[in-house]
Scaffold this motif. Structure first.
Motif, mmCIF file in Angstrom:
data_model
loop_
_atom_site.group_PDB
_atom_site.id
_atom_site.type_symbol
_atom_site.label_atom_id
_atom_site.label_comp_id
_atom_site.label_asym_id
_atom_site.label_seq_id
_atom_site.Cartn_x
_atom_site.Cartn_y
_atom_site.Cartn_z
ATOM 1 N N LYS A 36 0.927 -0.979 0.243
ATOM 2 C CA LYS A 36 -0.394 0.286 -0.199
ATOM 3 C C LYS A 36 0.896 0.777 -0.092
ATOM 4 O O LYS A 36 0.216 2.224 -1.059
ATOM 5 C CB LYS A 36 -1.086 0.272 1.031
ATOM 6 N N THR A 45 -3.579 -2.506 -8.735
ATOM 7 C CA THR A 45 -4.654 -2.338 -9.492
ATOM 8 C C THR A 45 -4.428 -4.139 -10.417
ATOM 9 O O THR A 45 -5.392 -4.912 -10.671
ATOM 10 C CB THR A 45 -5.317 -1.216 -10.453
ATOM 11 N N ASP A 77 -9.385 -4.410 0.325
ATOM 12 C CA ASP A 77 -10.095 -3.096 0.376
ATOM 13 C C ASP A 77 -8.807 -2.279 0.707
ATOM 14 O O ASP A 77 -9.056 -1.052 0.659
ATOM 15 C CB ASP A 77 -11.189 -3.090 1.505
ATOM 16 N N THR A 80 -7.222 -2.055 -2.277
ATOM 17 C CA THR A 80 -7.584 -1.118 -3.685
ATOM 18 C C THR A 80 -7.386 0.475 -3.511
ATOM 19 O O THR A 80 -8.023 0.882 -2.514
ATOM 20 C CB THR A 80 -9.409 -1.393 -3.627
ATOM 21 N N PRO A 81 -7.364 1.202 -4.798
ATOM 22 C CA PRO A 81 -6.025 2.342 -4.563
ATOM 23 C C PRO A 81 -8.186 3.089 -4.725
ATOM 24 O O PRO A 81 -9.423 2.470 -5.658
ATOM 25 C CB PRO A 81 -6.516 2.768 -6.204
ATOM 26 N N LYS A 82 -8.638 4.228 -3.586
ATOM 27 C CA LYS A 82 -9.117 5.073 -4.145
ATOM 28 C C LYS A 82 -9.603 6.415 -4.871
ATOM 29 O O LYS A 82 -8.386 6.716 -5.798
ATOM 30 C CB LYS A 82 -9.762 6.185 -2.601
ATOM 31 N N THR A 83 -10.337 6.277 -5.820
ATOM 32 C CA THR A 83 -10.481 6.482 -6.749
ATOM 33 C C THR A 83 -11.595 8.420 -6.297
ATOM 34 O O THR A 83 -11.850 8.232 -5.267
ATOM 35 C CB THR A 83 -11.892 5.758 -8.228
ATOM 36 N N VAL A 84 -11.389 8.435 -7.452
ATOM 37 C CA VAL A 84 -11.651 10.404 -7.000
ATOM 38 C C VAL A 84 -12.192 10.578 -8.134
ATOM 39 O O VAL A 84 -12.427 10.594 -9.260
ATOM 40 C CB VAL A 84 -10.022 11.645 -7.514
#
Length: 87
Positions: A36, A45, A77, A80-84
């Motif tokens: 991470k 991803t 969780d 997993t990259p957070k999307t903006v």
């Protein structure tokens, strides 16, 4: 060598380090935390998508170690990259 093979090798090196920990859960958490912190979102991803499509973690050239596969699956969780979303 495909890109995923390189990612597998990198992940396995991380796994080798954390597998030596006496507490397995700490090792699993350490693997996920390291990935991470130090892997770009697209690398994370790619690894997550690969494992979804190949649950055994294997290509013709490389194989994820058991501890890495377990760590990634247990911490999806977190990894997993957070999307903006721009509104």
């Amino acid at each position: 060598m495909k890109n995923i093979d390189h990612l597998i090798q990198m992940a396995n090196r991380i796994g080798d380090f954390f597998e030596a920990m006496p507490n397995r859960q700490e090792g699993l958490d350490g693997i996920a935390d390291h990935i991470k912190k130090f892997w770009e979102p697209r690398m994370r991803t790619a690894l997550l998508e690969f494992l979804t499509e190949n649950p055994d973690g294997a290509t013709d050239e490389a194989q994820l170690s058991d501890i890495v596969r377990e760590a990634v699956n247990a911490h999806r969780d977190l990894l997993t990259p957070k999307t903006v979303h721009n509104n």
